[in-house]
Design a protein around this motif. Structure first.
Motif, PDB file in Angstrom:
ATOM      1  N   TYR A  35      11.220  -9.117  26.446  1.00 35.55           N
ATOM      2  CA  TYR A  35      12.108  -8.582  27.186  1.00 35.55           C
ATOM      3  C   TYR A  35      13.831  -8.939  26.273  1.00 35.55           C
ATOM      4  N   GLN A  37      18.058  -9.405  26.773  1.00 39.79           N
ATOM      5  CA  GLN A  37      18.670 -10.070  27.796  1.00 39.79           C
ATOM      6  C   GLN A  37      20.278  -9.758  27.143  1.00 39.79           C
ATOM      7  N   GLN A  41      23.798 -10.302  31.945  1.00 37.53           N
ATOM      8  CA  GLN A  41      22.842  -9.603  32.651  1.00 37.53           C
ATOM      9  C   GLN A  41      21.428 -10.478  32.496  1.00 37.53           C
ATOM     10  N   GLY A  42      20.432  -9.800  33.444  1.00 31.13           N
ATOM     11  CA  GLY A  42      19.170 -10.368  33.524  1.00 31.13           C
ATOM     12  C   GLY A  42      18.342  -9.800  32.414  1.00 31.13           C
ATOM     13  N   PRO A  43      17.257 -10.518  32.179  1.00 33.93           N
ATOM     14  CA  PRO A  43      16.218  -9.774  31.298  1.00 33.93           C
ATOM     15  C   PRO A  43      15.988  -8.554  31.732  1.00 33.93           C
ATOM     16  N   PHE A  45      12.718  -5.771  30.763  1.00 31.59           N
ATOM     17  CA  PHE A  45      11.342  -5.783  30.251  1.00 31.59           C
ATOM     18  C   PHE A  45      11.265  -4.675  29.240  1.00 31.59           C
ATOM     19  N   LEU A  91      13.712 -12.180  24.498  1.00 33.14           N
ATOM     20  CA  LEU A  91      12.928 -13.245  25.221  1.00 33.14           C
ATOM     21  C   LEU A  91      11.480 -12.892  24.750  1.00 33.14           C
ATOM     22  N   GLN A 104       5.051 -16.602  34.474  1.00 34.40           N
ATOM     23  CA  GLN A 104       5.242 -16.291  33.072  1.00 34.40           C
ATOM     24  C   GLN A 104       6.072 -17.450  32.677  1.00 34.40           C
ATOM     25  N   PHE A 106       8.641 -18.852  29.757  1.00 33.44           N
ATOM     26  CA  PHE A 106       9.448 -18.103  28.519  1.00 33.44           C
ATOM     27  C   PHE A 106       9.587 -18.869  27.601  1.00 33.44           C
ATOM     28  N   GLY A 107      10.005 -18.518  26.489  1.00 33.06           N
ATOM     29  CA  GLY A 107      10.436 -18.993  25.155  1.00 33.06           C
ATOM     30  C   GLY A 107      12.010 -19.091  25.094  1.00 33.06           C
ATOM     31  N   PRO A 108      12.563 -19.850  24.143  1.00 30.04           N
ATOM     32  CA  PRO A 108      13.949 -20.016  24.055  1.00 30.04           C
ATOM     33  C   PRO A 108      14.871 -18.724  23.987  1.00 30.04           C
TER      34      PRO A 108
END
Lengths: 115, 112
Positions: A35, A37, A41-43, A45, A91, A104, A106-108
């Motif tokens: 993703y 970001q 805003q939101g992530p 895809f 992300l 899901q 998520f990584g940092p």
């Protein structure tokens, strides 16, 4: 156990350069997502892998963006000829399931800055 | 196309106040709905989800009910704590392909 890891955590590059961003998913997770970001805003895809294959790359914005997962584990997102508009947090997420409704993890993220 | 709209923040509340963060969606088919949370300095994590109409997702005192008739999935908590301060994202998926579509996020500040 270890979660999703992403390297580098920060990447600063110049316009026109090539960058690679790495994602190490949770061991045994067959599904992997990328993703993007942008600030505030939101992530958004980008691409989904199931195993080694990209099952859905409909979110890649143009042909400068490419991702691979050659052995079904680590994935690399590659961006050619970077532009200032590519600046964002990238992300990665992994999942044990095969559908987007499965949880899901998520990584940092990798913060990419294109000067 | 499919989309998620959530209330703009920031939302500032005192500890023990009641929280509502509104989320509405537009989707073809029958999506699954999610709330994700991002605490300061941490990665995004799933808070709760609901996969069909009238389902209620719950976790850590937070709840959200999948309302098909109003295309909504509002997040609620009866008594917030300072540790709930974070950014909350509403999301949907399962409408074809493997996309998860996120809202823009709502930042919550809880004061002691």
């Amino acid at each position: 156990g270890a979660g999703v890891s992403q390297t580098p955590s920060n990447k600063v590059t110049e316009k026109g350069k090539y960058v690679e961003l790495r994602c190490d998913p949770i061991s045994g997770h067959t599904a992997l997502y990328w993703y993007r970001q942008s600030l505030g805003q939101g992530p958004e895809f980008l691409i989904y892998f199931q195993g080694t294959g990209a099952a859905d790359d409909s979110g890649l914005p143009n042909d400068r963006f490419f991702a691979v997962r050659p052995e079904g584990s680590v994935s690399t997102l590659k961006i050619q000829r970077t532009e200032r508009g590519d600046s964002a947090v990238y992300l990665c997420a992994s999942s044990a399931g095969e559908t987007s409704t499965d949880t899901q993890y998520f990584g940092p993220g990798t913060r990419l800055t294109v000067l | 196309g499919n989309s998620v709209t959530q209330m703009e923040g920031p939302v500032t509340l005192s500890e023990e106040a009641f929280l509502t963060i509104n989320c509405t969606y537009t989707a073809t088919g029958y999506p699954s709905l999610f709330w994700y949370v991002q605490y300061p300095g941490e990665g995004l994590q799933l808070l709760l989800k609901a996969t069909k109409a009238d389902d209620k997702g719950s976790n850590k005192g937070f709840e959200a009910t999948y309302r098909k008739e109003t295309t909504s999935f509002h997040l609620e908590k009866g008594s917030v704590q300072v540790s709930d301060s974070a950014v909350y994202f509403c999301a949907l998926s399962g409408t074809g392909g493997f996309k998860t579509i996120f809202g823009a996020g709502t930042r919550l500040f809880v004061k002691a």
